[in-house]
Design a protein around this motif. Structure first.
Motif: not given
Length: 472
Positions: A114, A125, A130, A132, A193-195, A199
């Motif tokens: 994400q 990015q 956001r 991670d 959530d980060e995968e 978010f």
């Protein structure tokens, strides 16, 4: 040439006999080249005798392929595998991190999911979204559908089969009617959530609220129900679902059906059992090069690789601490360290243990180790031969550049803690491995590559049922 055995010592006799054999071979075959060819063939035959004996000692036989998959279920799974509809923001698919052009992984030390855009090492990015890093290196999918592959993820947090049931991070909410561990595996990357989930407060690619973002990672049932509803309520999937599950009412389709379909596709697409080594096991002694045979003899002998990389797929599916360099983000409460299996069991004796990876198609899935610490397979092999020296000389600039600064935990306390539970299996059983022997082991690793895996473009569909774009 006549030889008087009574007047010649034993050592001298061997020298004379050797000279006689050399002379006869040289003259009878027309020269030195013919003798060398004969000598090489003799060496190769001797290698085959030794290698086949070692393979028999370790019970290495041809791998039994998975059962034939239902084509209709595979077709559904193929669309789901490449469909970003399974992610909260409709921006990531299974294929983002398990790409058919990147060895069924993503060629990154730690995956960018994400908040990132692009494919493989070029994934970066996206603007100021956001972002991670995922805490681990994406594992390949080769041969995960083979019977007996019952342990998933680097730390084994998902395991089981249809006979004994399944355990997973979902605890008592873990469904028990998955086809196998590979089918179960497909239900979990969509939950963090980060995968894939995304978010809180983020919008999807259409500018609509991501309804999954408000959930938490451990709301497994609600996440699974929401993802299933997306698929079932998408008209593009009506025919695929009907064909795959003709006796299941639409209202009764659940995450198990979704996951089992993805698992069936992965079994069909990523089973790779036609390497030179497989051909050798099937009886073709010419399938591997002399160097690969020497490497295999070392692997199953003096180098002791078989201590962990056992079985027909070169993995014991168990967990070992090989003192992998602690680089990257780390995972969970232990970050920047990653305790691996110890974080799952709570047993400190299992800290820094990670599941033994299969070595099938290992050439295709750099970088290596749970955190992608090594960019080159040769360096990963050398680490096994001398972990202390490897860590002392380790160069962290080979991992993602965003992770380099402060990413290598090599203080004395950390190293003492890691080496206190180092796997005893790492020690070679017969002395130092030479430079030429390292090259031979590398040749054997190459012989574990199925050539058909080099090009899997044919498993990429032209479109997915949701209509979302396939490329990342």
């Amino acid at each position: 040439m006549s030889i008087n055995m009574k007047t010649v010592g034993f050592s001298s006799m061997l020298i004379i006999l050797g000279a006689a054999l050399h002379t006869n071979a040289y003259s009878a075959q027309g020269g030195k080249a013919s003798f060398n060819a004969k000598f090489d063939k003799s060496n190769i035959a001797h290698s085959d005798i030794i290698l086949r004996k070692k393979l028999a000692q370790h019970g290495i036989v041809p791998v039994q392929p998975p059962a034939q998959q239902n084509p209709a279920v595979v077709a559904l799974g193929q669309s789901l595998f490449f469909d970003k509809e399974l992610s909260g923001r409709r921006n990531i698919s299974c294929a983002t991190c398990h790409n058919t052009t990147l060895g069924s992984a993503d060629a990154q030390s730690q995956s960018r999911a994400q908040g990132a855009i692009g494919l493989g090492p070029s994934r970066r990015q996206k603007g100021d979204e956001r972002f991670d890093f995922l805490p681990r290196n994406a594992l390949s999918l080769w041969n995960r559908g083979v019977s007996g592959w019952d342990v998933m993820f680097w730390d084994g947090r998902l395991s089981g089969n249809s006979s004994i049931g399944f355990t997973s991070p979902a605890g008592s909410d873990t469904p028990q009617d998955f086809t196998n561990a590979l089918g179960a595996f497909s239900a979990f990357p969509i939950t963090p959530d980060e995968e894939m989930r995304g978010f809180t407060g983020q919008l999807d690619v259409f500018g609509q609220p991501n309804e999954l973002g408000a959930l938490s990672d451990d709301d497994f049932v609600q996440i699974w129900d929401s993802i299933t509803a997306r698929i079932v309520n998408n008209d593009g999937y009506d025919e695929l679902l009907q064909n795959a599950y003709p006796y299941t009412a639409e209202k009764d389709i659940d995450i198990v059906d979704i996951s089992n379909a993805i698992g069936a596709f992965m079994t069909e697409a990523f089973t790779a059992l036609n390497s030179p080594f497989d051909e050798y096991l099937a009886g073709d002694s010419e399938a591997m090069s002399p160097s690969a045979k020497r490497g295999a003899i070392l692997f199953y002998g003096r180098a002791n690789c078989v201590a962990c990389h056992s079985g027909n797929l070169q993995t014991d599916l168990s967990f070992h601490n090989i003192a992998a360099p602690q680089v990257g983000t780390g995972r969970g409460d232990a970050a920047p360290l990653d305790l691996g299996r110890g974080a799952i069991t709570g047993n400190s004796d299992e800290d820094f243990q990670f599941r033994t990876p299969s070595l099938r198609n290992i050439e295709l899935e750099a970088p290596y180790f749970h955190n992608g610490a090594y960019d080159k397979l040769e360096d990963a092999i050398r680490h096994h031969l001398n972990p202390a020296a490897a860590i002392a000389a380790y160069d962290p600039t080979q991992i993602e550049f965003e992770l380099v600064t402060g990413a290598f935990e090599n203080d004395r306390t950390t190293l003492r803690r890691i080496f206190s539970t180092l796997a005893p299996e790492l020690k070679p059983t017969g002395g130092r491995i030479t430079e030429s022997e390292v090259k031979d082991i590398l040749s054997f690793m190459g012989a574990l590559t199925d050539p058909s895996s080099l090009n899997l473009h044919d498993v990429i569909p032209n479109a997915v049922a949701s209509g979302l774009p396939i490329p990342d």
